[in-house]
Design a protein around this motif. Structure first.
Motif, short mmCIF file in Angstrom:
data_model
loop_
_atom_site.label_atom_id
_atom_site.label_comp_id
_atom_site.label_asym_id
_atom_site.label_seq_id
_atom_site.Cartn_x
_atom_site.Cartn_y
_atom_site.Cartn_z
N GLU A 34 43.04 -28.57 24.33
CA GLU A 34 41.86 -28.76 25.15
C GLU A 34 42.34 -29.35 26.47
O GLU A 34 43.09 -30.32 26.48
N LEU A 35 41.93 -28.74 27.56
CA LEU A 35 42.40 -29.15 28.87
C LEU A 35 41.24 -29.46 29.81
O LEU A 35 40.19 -28.85 29.72
N VAL A 36 41.48 -30.39 30.69
CA VAL A 36 40.60 -30.60 31.83
C VAL A 36 41.37 -30.05 33.02
O VAL A 36 42.49 -30.47 33.30
N SER A 54 46.62 -29.09 35.36
CA SER A 54 46.21 -29.99 34.29
C SER A 54 47.42 -30.79 33.85
O SER A 54 48.55 -30.39 34.08
N ILE A 55 47.17 -31.92 33.22
CA ILE A 55 48.24 -32.74 32.68
C ILE A 55 48.11 -32.73 31.16
O ILE A 55 47.06 -33.07 30.61
N LEU A 56 49.18 -32.30 30.47
CA LEU A 56 49.18 -32.25 29.02
C LEU A 56 49.33 -33.65 28.43
O LEU A 56 49.66 -34.61 29.15
N GLY A 57 49.12 -33.78 27.14
CA GLY A 57 49.20 -35.07 26.47
C GLY A 57 50.55 -35.74 26.59
O GLY A 57 50.65 -36.97 26.57
#
Length: 64
Positions: A34-36, A54-57
């Motif tokens: 899930e991405l913002v 986007s920045i991943l976890g």
């Protein structure tokens, strides 16, 4: 005995470019995220192929 037909899922992505559409399909997915997505301003993007980021976890920055 009432049996339902087995429904096979197909995953697709549709990319529109100019007057053409490209469609890619897969039988299965390896993972899900899930991405913002943040839109990037036009002055820092030098390609029509990138419109956001986007920045991943794990902290990795990905271009969209």
């Amino acid at each position: 005995m009432d049996t339902q037909p087995v429904r096979k899922k197909t995953f697709v992505i549709v990319i529109g470019a100019a007057e053409n559409d490209l469609v890619f399909s897969w039988d299965s997915l390896v993972g899900e995220e899930e991405l913002v997505i943040k839109a990037l301003p036009g002055e820092i993007v030098s390609s029509d192929l990138v419109s956001g980021a986007s920045i991943l976890g794990d902290g990795t920055v990905v271009l969209i």
